[in-house]
Scaffold this motif. Structure first.
Motif, PDB file in Angstrom:
ATOM      1  N   ILE A   1       0.846  -1.202   0.000  1.00 44.36           N
ATOM      2  CA  ILE A   1       0.000   0.000   0.000  1.00 44.36           C
ATOM      3  C   ILE A   1       0.880   1.250   0.000  1.00 44.36           C
ATOM      4  N   GLY A   2       1.931   1.239   0.796  1.00 40.46           N
ATOM      5  CA  GLY A   2       2.839   2.369   0.854  1.00 40.46           C
ATOM      6  C   GLY A   2       3.550   2.622  -0.465  1.00 40.46           C
ATOM      7  N   VAL A   3       4.000   1.566  -1.109  1.00 44.61           N
ATOM      8  CA  VAL A   3       4.703   1.703  -2.387  1.00 44.61           C
ATOM      9  C   VAL A   3       3.739   2.189  -3.469  1.00 44.61           C
ATOM     10  N   LEU A   4       2.537   1.619  -3.504  1.00 45.76           N
ATOM     11  CA  LEU A   4       1.525   2.071  -4.464  1.00 45.76           C
ATOM     12  C   LEU A   4       1.257   3.560  -4.303  1.00 45.76           C
ATOM     13  N   ALA A   5       1.136   3.996  -3.066  1.00 43.00           N
ATOM     14  CA  ALA A   5       0.845   5.398  -2.785  1.00 43.00           C
ATOM     15  C   ALA A   5       2.009   6.304  -3.183  1.00 43.00           C
ATOM     16  N   ASP A   6       3.236   5.821  -2.995  1.00 42.78           N
ATOM     17  CA  ASP A   6       4.423   6.649  -3.243  1.00 42.78           C
ATOM     18  C   ASP A   6       4.820   6.731  -4.717  1.00 42.78           C
ATOM     19  N   VAL A   7       4.814   5.596  -5.404  1.00 39.02           N
ATOM     20  CA  VAL A   7       5.368   5.580  -6.769  1.00 39.02           C
ATOM     21  C   VAL A   7       4.354   5.206  -7.843  1.00 39.02           C
ATOM     22  N   GLY A   8       3.154   4.801  -7.449  1.00 40.47           N
ATOM     23  CA  GLY A   8       2.136   4.439  -8.431  1.00 40.47           C
ATOM     24  C   GLY A   8       2.155   2.964  -8.785  1.00 40.47           C
ATOM     25  N   TYR A   9       1.076   2.520  -9.399  1.00 36.69           N
ATOM     26  CA  TYR A   9       0.884   1.107  -9.703  1.00 36.69           C
ATOM     27  C   TYR A   9       1.956   0.558 -10.631  1.00 36.69           C
ATOM     28  N   ARG A  10       2.228   1.274 -11.713  1.00 36.76           N
ATOM     29  CA  ARG A  10       3.149   0.765 -12.734  1.00 36.76           C
ATOM     30  C   ARG A  10       4.579   0.640 -12.237  1.00 36.76           C
ATOM     31  N   GLN A  11       4.929   1.431 -11.245  1.00 39.57           N
ATOM     32  CA  GLN A  11       6.291   1.382 -10.700  1.00 39.57           C
ATOM     33  C   GLN A  11       6.402   0.497  -9.457  1.00 39.57           C
ATOM     34  N   THR A  12       5.305  -0.103  -9.061  1.00 43.74           N
ATOM     35  CA  THR A  12       5.318  -0.976  -7.883  1.00 43.74           C
ATOM     36  C   THR A  12       5.830  -2.357  -8.267  1.00 43.74           C
ATOM     37  N   THR A  13       6.942  -2.749  -7.692  1.00 43.72           N
ATOM     38  CA  THR A  13       7.554  -4.042  -7.980  1.00 43.72           C
ATOM     39  C   THR A  13       7.780  -4.807  -6.682  1.00 43.72           C
ATOM     40  N   PHE A  14       7.977  -6.117  -6.808  1.00 41.41           N
ATOM     41  CA  PHE A  14       8.268  -6.926  -5.626  1.00 41.41           C
ATOM     42  C   PHE A  14       9.566  -6.448  -4.971  1.00 41.41           C
ATOM     43  N   THR A  15      10.509  -5.982  -5.765  1.00 41.79           N
ATOM     44  CA  THR A  15      11.780  -5.504  -5.214  1.00 41.79           C
ATOM     45  C   THR A  15      11.558  -4.285  -4.318  1.00 41.79           C
ATOM     46  N   LYS A  16      10.738  -3.336  -4.782  1.00 43.00           N
ATOM     47  CA  LYS A  16      10.466  -2.143  -3.980  1.00 43.00           C
ATOM     48  C   LYS A  16       9.658  -2.487  -2.735  1.00 43.00           C
ATOM     49  N   ILE A  17       8.748  -3.448  -2.873  1.00 41.48           N
ATOM     50  CA  ILE A  17       7.958  -3.876  -1.708  1.00 41.48           C
ATOM     51  C   ILE A  17       8.868  -4.552  -0.689  1.00 41.48           C
ATOM     52  N   LYS A  18       9.769  -5.373  -1.193  1.00 44.42           N
ATOM     53  CA  LYS A  18      10.728  -6.062  -0.311  1.00 44.42           C
ATOM     54  C   LYS A  18      11.546  -5.050   0.480  1.00 44.42           C
ATOM     55  N   GLU A  19      12.030  -4.013  -0.209  1.00 45.71           N
ATOM     56  CA  GLU A  19      12.861  -3.002   0.446  1.00 45.71           C
ATOM     57  C   GLU A  19      12.056  -2.237   1.497  1.00 45.71           C
ATOM     58  N   ARG A  20      10.828  -1.883   1.166  1.00 47.79           N
ATOM     59  CA  ARG A  20       9.995  -1.122   2.108  1.00 47.79           C
ATOM     60  C   ARG A  20       9.638  -1.961   3.321  1.00 47.79           C
ATOM     61  N   ALA A  21       9.380  -3.246   3.104  1.00 47.46           N
ATOM     62  CA  ALA A  21       8.992  -4.129   4.205  1.00 47.46           C
ATOM     63  C   ALA A  21      10.187  -4.628   5.001  1.00 47.46           C
ATOM     64  N   GLY A  22      11.395  -4.403   4.481  1.00 50.78           N
ATOM     65  CA  GLY A  22      12.594  -4.876   5.168  1.00 50.78           C
ATOM     66  C   GLY A  22      12.751  -6.386   5.098  1.00 50.78           C
ATOM     67  N   LEU A  23      12.328  -6.966   3.976  1.00 51.21           N
ATOM     68  CA  LEU A  23      12.417  -8.415   3.791  1.00 51.21           C
ATOM     69  C   LEU A  23      13.774  -8.798   3.221  1.00 51.21           C
ATOM     70  N   SER A  24      14.166 -10.028   3.427  1.00 55.39           N
ATOM     71  CA  SER A  24      15.456 -10.507   2.932  1.00 55.39           C
ATOM     72  C   SER A  24      15.402 -10.897   1.463  1.00 55.39           C
ATOM     73  N   SER A  25      14.200 -11.234   0.971  1.00 50.68           N
ATOM     74  CA  SER A  25      14.081 -11.686  -0.409  1.00 50.68           C
ATOM     75  C   SER A  25      12.658 -11.483  -0.922  1.00 50.68           C
ATOM     76  N   THR A  26      12.522 -11.282  -2.232  1.00 49.63           N
ATOM     77  CA  THR A  26      11.192 -11.165  -2.838  1.00 49.63           C
ATOM     78  C   THR A  26      10.467 -12.502  -2.803  1.00 49.63           C
ATOM     79  N   ARG A  27      11.222 -13.574  -2.579  1.00 49.71           N
ATOM     80  CA  ARG A  27      10.591 -14.911  -2.517  1.00 49.71           C
ATOM     81  C   ARG A  27       9.602 -15.011  -1.366  1.00 49.71           C
ATOM     82  N   LEU A  28       9.809 -14.190  -0.328  1.00 47.08           N
ATOM     83  CA  LEU A  28       8.864 -14.193   0.788  1.00 47.08           C
ATOM     84  C   LEU A  28       7.508 -13.656   0.348  1.00 47.08           C
ATOM     85  N   ILE A  29       7.524 -12.718  -0.595  1.00 49.03           N
ATOM     86  CA  ILE A  29       6.259 -12.183  -1.123  1.00 49.03           C
ATOM     87  C   ILE A  29       5.562 -13.255  -1.942  1.00 49.03           C
TER      88      ILE A  29
END
Length: 203
Positions: A22-50
């Protein structure tokens, strides 16, 4: 409380990912929302967790939309003290409008995320039900309430879908004004717009 079939830890991780999305969508928009950016925002070790929790983008966006809808519903309940009678059509209409406008300030990231979802329902990798549910949330659900109120003699003669769309556009107008000026008195806007439409729908 953990979701059905999930441990407390799993439910917390899913909520963490959805919140970050939700935070990434709000900040950069739908088209720029990627698992990598979500991983970074959530502080995850890997996109595989998503992928583990949501499989794909469609599953994640379904969870995001469900969370936004649930958040808004809970917000309505909290604002009305849970005492709003669904059969009170006028009360529901007023509460719907005031809550929708107050929600702009209380949960701005949810509002922006919902706007992004609504504007990108053509994404082949997104959730196929997004348009149906967003339209129902913004217009069709309220139109059904208005139509039922007409059948009960509570509301006057008008086209429910047109009136519901007009209300949605009025809320969108406040959203745009609030985005341009965060000092906007959204509570006053909510009360006055609600009063306008309560009068407009009267018999």
């Amino acid at each position: 409380m953990a979701e059905l079939g999930l441990s407390v830890t799993e439910a917390a991780r899913r909520a963490q990912i959805v919140g970050a999305t939700i935070g990434v969508l709000a900040d950069v928009g739908y088209r720029q929302t990627t698992f990598t950016k979500i991983k970074e925002r959530a502080g995850l070790s890997s996109t595989r967790l998503i992928s583990y929790h949501f499989t794909n983008k469609a599953g994640l966006m379904q969870a995001v939309l469900s969370t936004v809808v649930e958040t808004k519903s809970r917000f309505l309940t909290e604002r009305t003290g849970g005492a709003l009678d669904p059969a009170d059509r006028r009360g529901y209409l007023r509460a719907h409008i005031e809550t929708s406008i107050a929600f702009l300030r209380a949960y701005p990231e949810c509002v922006r995320a919902l706007t992004e979802l609504a504007a990108n329902t053509d994404d082949a990798d997104g959730w196929v039900m997004t348009k149906v549910l967003v339209d129902d949330l913004r217009v069709h659900g309220l139109a059904r309430q208005l139509k039922q109120g007409q059948a009960e003699g509570v509301f006057g003669e008008f086209t429910p879908e047109v009136m519901a769309m007009s209300i949605a556009q009025a809320v969108d107008g406040v959203a745009a004004a609030y985005a341009a000026d965060p000092s906007l008195d959204v509570e006053t806007y909510g009360r006055e717009i609600a009063e306008t439409f309560v009068k407009a729908t009267a018999p």
